[in-house]
Design a protein around this motif. Structure first.
Motif, PDB file in Angstrom:
ATOM      1  N   MET A  64      27.256 -13.091 -59.315  1.00  0.00           N
ATOM      2  CA  MET A  64      28.487 -13.397 -60.063  1.00  0.00           C
ATOM      3  C   MET A  64      29.665 -13.449 -59.097  1.00  0.00           C
ATOM      4  O   MET A  64      29.788 -12.625 -58.213  1.00  0.00           O
ATOM      5  CB  MET A  64      28.730 -12.316 -61.127  1.00  0.00           C
ATOM      6  N   THR A  65      30.507 -14.448 -59.270  1.00  0.00           N
ATOM      7  CA  THR A  65      31.653 -14.587 -58.374  1.00  0.00           C
ATOM      8  C   THR A  65      32.920 -14.868 -59.153  1.00  0.00           C
ATOM      9  O   THR A  65      32.868 -15.450 -60.233  1.00  0.00           O
ATOM     10  CB  THR A  65      31.415 -15.722 -57.349  1.00  0.00           C
ATOM     11  N   ASP A  66      34.032 -14.423 -58.597  1.00  0.00           N
ATOM     12  CA  ASP A  66      35.332 -14.702 -59.201  1.00  0.00           C
ATOM     13  C   ASP A  66      36.034 -15.839 -58.482  1.00  0.00           C
ATOM     14  O   ASP A  66      37.221 -16.072 -58.696  1.00  0.00           O
ATOM     15  CB  ASP A  66      36.207 -13.448 -59.150  1.00  0.00           C
ATOM     16  N   SER A  67      35.305 -16.552 -57.606  1.00  0.00           N
ATOM     17  CA  SER A  67      35.908 -17.613 -56.818  1.00  0.00           C
ATOM     18  C   SER A  67      35.184 -18.928 -57.062  1.00  0.00           C
ATOM     19  O   SER A  67      34.018 -18.961 -57.438  1.00  0.00           O
ATOM     20  CB  SER A  67      35.856 -17.266 -55.328  1.00  0.00           C
ATOM     21  N   ALA A  68      35.899 -20.034 -56.837  1.00  0.00           N
ATOM     22  CA  ALA A  68      35.339 -21.367 -56.956  1.00  0.00           C
ATOM     23  C   ALA A  68      36.138 -22.283 -56.039  1.00  0.00           C
ATOM     24  O   ALA A  68      37.258 -21.953 -55.647  1.00  0.00           O
ATOM     25  CB  ALA A  68      35.410 -21.850 -58.407  1.00  0.00           C
ATOM     26  N   PRO A  69      35.574 -23.449 -55.656  1.00  0.00           N
ATOM     27  CA  PRO A  69      36.329 -24.350 -54.777  1.00  0.00           C
ATOM     28  C   PRO A  69      37.700 -24.686 -55.349  1.00  0.00           C
ATOM     29  O   PRO A  69      37.859 -24.886 -56.556  1.00  0.00           O
ATOM     30  CB  PRO A  69      35.427 -25.585 -54.702  1.00  0.00           C
ATOM     31  N   PHE A  70      38.674 -24.735 -54.455  1.00  0.00           N
ATOM     32  CA  PHE A  70      40.040 -25.027 -54.872  1.00  0.00           C
ATOM     33  C   PHE A  70      40.197 -26.493 -55.305  1.00  0.00           C
ATOM     34  O   PHE A  70      39.418 -27.367 -54.903  1.00  0.00           O
ATOM     35  CB  PHE A  70      41.004 -24.746 -53.720  1.00  0.00           C
ATOM     36  N   ASP A  71      41.234 -26.743 -56.077  1.00  0.00           N
ATOM     37  CA  ASP A  71      41.608 -28.080 -56.509  1.00  0.00           C
ATOM     38  C   ASP A  71      42.694 -28.601 -55.576  1.00  0.00           C
ATOM     39  O   ASP A  71      43.816 -28.089 -55.596  1.00  0.00           O
ATOM     40  CB  ASP A  71      42.115 -28.032 -57.951  1.00  0.00           C
ATOM     41  N   PRO A  72      42.400 -29.600 -54.733  1.00  0.00           N
ATOM     42  CA  PRO A  72      43.390 -30.050 -53.750  1.00  0.00           C
ATOM     43  C   PRO A  72      44.636 -30.661 -54.374  1.00  0.00           C
ATOM     44  O   PRO A  72      45.657 -30.808 -53.684  1.00  0.00           O
ATOM     45  CB  PRO A  72      42.624 -31.084 -52.922  1.00  0.00           C
ATOM     46  N   SER A  73      44.589 -31.013 -55.651  1.00  0.00           N
ATOM     47  CA  SER A  73      45.794 -31.560 -56.296  1.00  0.00           C
ATOM     48  C   SER A  73      46.876 -30.503 -56.457  1.00  0.00           C
ATOM     49  O   SER A  73      47.997 -30.821 -56.870  1.00  0.00           O
ATOM     50  CB  SER A  73      45.446 -32.166 -57.657  1.00  0.00           C
ATOM     51  N   ALA A  74      46.561 -29.242 -56.128  1.00  0.00           N
ATOM     52  CA  ALA A  74      47.557 -28.168 -56.227  1.00  0.00           C
ATOM     53  C   ALA A  74      48.623 -28.270 -55.134  1.00  0.00           C
ATOM     54  O   ALA A  74      49.661 -27.601 -55.232  1.00  0.00           O
ATOM     55  CB  ALA A  74      46.879 -26.806 -56.156  1.00  0.00           C
ATOM     56  N   VAL A  75      48.388 -29.082 -54.103  1.00  0.00           N
ATOM     57  CA  VAL A  75      49.430 -29.282 -53.090  1.00  0.00           C
ATOM     58  C   VAL A  75      50.672 -29.852 -53.774  1.00  0.00           C
ATOM     59  O   VAL A  75      50.597 -30.830 -54.514  1.00  0.00           O
ATOM     60  CB  VAL A  75      48.950 -30.224 -51.969  1.00  0.00           C
ATOM     61  N   GLY A  76      51.793 -29.219 -53.538  1.00  0.00           N
ATOM     62  CA  GLY A  76      53.029 -29.610 -54.200  1.00  0.00           C
ATOM     63  C   GLY A  76      53.396 -28.730 -55.373  1.00  0.00           C
ATOM     64  O   GLY A  76      54.527 -28.800 -55.870  1.00  0.00           O
ATOM     65  N   ALA A  77      52.452 -27.881 -55.818  1.00  0.00           N
ATOM     66  CA  ALA A  77      52.769 -26.966 -56.917  1.00  0.00           C
ATOM     67  C   ALA A  77      53.849 -25.987 -56.490  1.00  0.00           C
ATOM     68  O   ALA A  77      53.839 -25.494 -55.355  1.00  0.00           O
ATOM     69  CB  ALA A  77      51.506 -26.211 -57.347  1.00  0.00           C
ATOM     70  N   ARG A  78      54.775 -25.696 -57.392  1.00  0.00           N
ATOM     71  CA  ARG A  78      55.919 -24.843 -57.076  1.00  0.00           C
ATOM     72  C   ARG A  78      56.018 -23.692 -58.072  1.00  0.00           C
ATOM     73  O   ARG A  78      55.695 -23.840 -59.258  1.00  0.00           O
ATOM     74  CB  ARG A  78      57.224 -25.662 -57.124  1.00  0.00           C
ATOM     75  N   SER A  79      56.468 -22.553 -57.581  1.00  0.00           N
ATOM     76  CA  SER A  79      56.718 -21.408 -58.456  1.00  0.00           C
ATOM     77  C   SER A  79      58.004 -21.641 -59.237  1.00  0.00           C
ATOM     78  O   SER A  79      58.806 -22.530 -58.912  1.00  0.00           O
ATOM     79  CB  SER A  79      56.857 -20.128 -57.635  1.00  0.00           C
ATOM     80  N   ASN A  80      58.205 -20.845 -60.257  1.00  0.00           N
ATOM     81  CA  ASN A  80      59.494 -20.861 -60.937  1.00  0.00           C
ATOM     82  C   ASN A  80      60.555 -20.310 -59.989  1.00  0.00           C
ATOM     83  O   ASN A  80      60.282 -19.407 -59.195  1.00  0.00           O
ATOM     84  CB  ASN A  80      59.441 -20.002 -62.201  1.00  0.00           C
ATOM     85  N   PRO A  81      61.772 -20.835 -60.033  1.00  0.00           N
ATOM     86  CA  PRO A  81      62.835 -20.302 -59.176  1.00  0.00           C
ATOM     87  C   PRO A  81      63.051 -18.812 -59.438  1.00  0.00           C
ATOM     88  O   PRO A  81      63.005 -18.356 -60.579  1.00  0.00           O
ATOM     89  CB  PRO A  81      64.063 -21.118 -59.587  1.00  0.00           C
ATOM     90  N   LYS A  82      63.249 -18.071 -58.352  1.00  0.00           N
ATOM     91  CA  LYS A  82      63.460 -16.623 -58.443  1.00  0.00           C
ATOM     92  C   LYS A  82      64.805 -16.278 -57.812  1.00  0.00           C
ATOM     93  O   LYS A  82      65.083 -16.671 -56.688  1.00  0.00           O
ATOM     94  CB  LYS A  82      62.331 -15.878 -57.722  1.00  0.00           C
ATOM     95  N   ARG A  83      65.653 -15.581 -58.553  1.00  0.00           N
ATOM     96  CA  ARG A  83      66.940 -15.144 -58.014  1.00  0.00           C
ATOM     97  C   ARG A  83      66.708 -13.871 -57.184  1.00  0.00           C
ATOM     98  O   ARG A  83      66.129 -12.901 -57.678  1.00  0.00           O
ATOM     99  CB  ARG A  83      67.927 -14.855 -59.142  1.00  0.00           C
ATOM    100  N   VAL A  84      67.125 -13.901 -55.931  1.00  0.00           N
ATOM    101  CA  VAL A  84      66.959 -12.750 -55.053  1.00  0.00           C
ATOM    102  C   VAL A  84      68.316 -12.369 -54.478  1.00  0.00           C
ATOM    103  O   VAL A  84      69.191 -13.213 -54.285  1.00  0.00           O
ATOM    104  CB  VAL A  84      65.961 -13.035 -53.903  1.00  0.00           C
ATOM    105  N   SER A  85      68.486 -11.084 -54.224  1.00  0.00           N
ATOM    106  CA  SER A  85      69.724 -10.609 -53.609  1.00  0.00           C
ATOM    107  C   SER A  85      69.384  -9.537 -52.588  1.00  0.00           C
ATOM    108  O   SER A  85      68.309  -8.929 -52.629  1.00  0.00           O
ATOM    109  CB  SER A  85      70.678 -10.051 -54.667  1.00  0.00           C
ATOM    110  N   TRP A  86      70.278  -9.313 -51.670  1.00  0.00           N
ATOM    111  CA  TRP A  86      70.105  -8.301 -50.631  1.00  0.00           C
ATOM    112  C   TRP A  86      71.478  -7.796 -50.236  1.00  0.00           C
ATOM    113  O   TRP A  86      72.493  -8.440 -50.508  1.00  0.00           O
ATOM    114  CB  TRP A  86      69.377  -8.879 -49.417  1.00  0.00           C
ATOM    115  N   ASN A  87      71.508  -6.608 -49.640  1.00  0.00           N
ATOM    116  CA  ASN A  87      72.783  -6.023 -49.244  1.00  0.00           C
ATOM    117  C   ASN A  87      72.645  -5.345 -47.894  1.00  0.00           C
ATOM    118  O   ASN A  87      71.574  -5.389 -47.260  1.00  0.00           O
ATOM    119  CB  ASN A  87      73.291  -5.052 -50.318  1.00  0.00           C
ATOM    120  N   ALA A  88      73.723  -4.701 -47.448  1.00  0.00           N
ATOM    121  CA  ALA A  88      73.735  -4.075 -46.121  1.00  0.00           C
ATOM    122  C   ALA A  88      72.640  -3.019 -46.001  1.00  0.00           C
ATOM    123  O   ALA A  88      71.996  -2.896 -44.949  1.00  0.00           O
ATOM    124  CB  ALA A  88      75.104  -3.456 -45.858  1.00  0.00           C
TER     125      ALA A  88
END
Length: 290
Positions: free
Chosen positions: A1-25
């Motif tokens: 039993m495996t939890d992996s399978a060959p990837f789908d190359p059409s995923a190139v170009g897939a983007r995450s949802n925009p994430k607001r990030v902040s940082w300070n001193a």
């Protein structure tokens, strides 16, 4: 039993949802301590030293806004079979020690290695005024997801393949026994770097140091060679072996021209832990006053 399978190359170009990030001193100082900076690096480790303007260690953007959940768009895989193979960061504007940005992670490359895949996920940080601040690209080697019939891809970057020339210097750092516990406070809470039981399950005698922590140490060595009027425009390297907290790191550097530093890093027993390192330099703005 495996939890992996060959990837789908059409995923190139897939983007995450925009994430607001902040940082300070404080975040900047904590990251600096996490990559070994200290009392000799007060511009990075303090924010109220007389006559010293605080700066961000230029490799810090690798910690900001990364969203690897986008990898799920490529297919199903076992996250325990993922290895961080290489890293690149580009600093595209002066990044303040306190700020806010929107980050998006995109799958930019997928290479079929037969029984594995190499996938490149690039995170772009954009200031709220639209200025692109950084791009951080992680090359991730994932076992069990190759075999879709795609191209194998390049063996390494063209930059890294060029011969090393020019004067050579070795910068040596000794990491702290608690180095990983400090570095993880910048956002990477993978128990492989903190939990002895988890590390044992991975076949290790104890937790190892984050690869991106060693990348930060290498960045500090590059800055030492570059001099005070230079900073990073870009830096890349491949991860070749583990580092344990408390290990000594030897960074071998050469500067073939005023804009380029090449480096490799050796760890325990002289074994390579970073290879093919290339840093591009730019002139630092030193006109600002604290």
């Amino acid at each position: 039993m495996t939890d992996s399978a060959p990837f789908d190359p059409s995923a190139v170009g897939a983007r995450s949802n925009p994430k607001r990030v902040s940082w300070n001193a404080r975040d900047c100082m904590l990251y600096a301590l996490g990559v070994g900076a200290g009392v000799d690096d007060l511009a990075y480790t303090t924010n109220n030293t007389k006559g010293v303007e605080q700066r961000m260690v230029p490799t810090m953007p690798v910690t900001l806004g990364v969203d690897f959940s986008v990898l799920k768009r490529a297919g199903k895989f076992d996250w325990a079979k993922l290895l961080h193979a290489e890293q690149r960061v580009e600093i595209l504007a002066d990044i303040p020690v306190a700020g806010e940005a929107e980050a998006v992670t995109e799958i930019t490359e997928m290479w079929d290695k037969g029984k594995a895949a190499l996938i490149v996920a690039r995170t772009t940080g954009t200031a709220l005024d639209g200025t692109t601040l950084w791009r951080s690209s992680a090359g991730l080697f994932i076992r069990g997801v190759g075999g879709w019939g795609g191209e194998r891809g390049p063996a390494g970057t063209e930059e890294a393949a060029e011969p090393t020339t020019g004067p050579t210097k070795t910068v040596t750092y000794t990491t702290r026994p608690d180095q990983a516990l400090i570095y993880r406070l910048s956002g990477d809470y993978n128990p492989l770097h903190s939990d002895p039981a988890f590390a044992a399950r991975a076949g290790l005698d104890k937790p190892i140091l984050h690869g991106l922590c060693t990348f930060g140490f290498a960045g500090r060595a590059v800055l030492e060679v570059a001099g005070p009027d230079r900073t990073l425009a870009a830096m890349s390297a491949r991860f070749a072996g583990p580092v344990w907290p408390g290990d000594t790191l030897d960074v071998d550097l050469s500067q073939p021209d005023e804009h380029t530093v090449r480096f490799d890093m050796r760890g325990r027993d002289g074994k390579e832990v970073l290879t093919g390192g290339v840093a591009t330099l730019r002139r630092r703005d030193t006109t600002a006053t604290p």
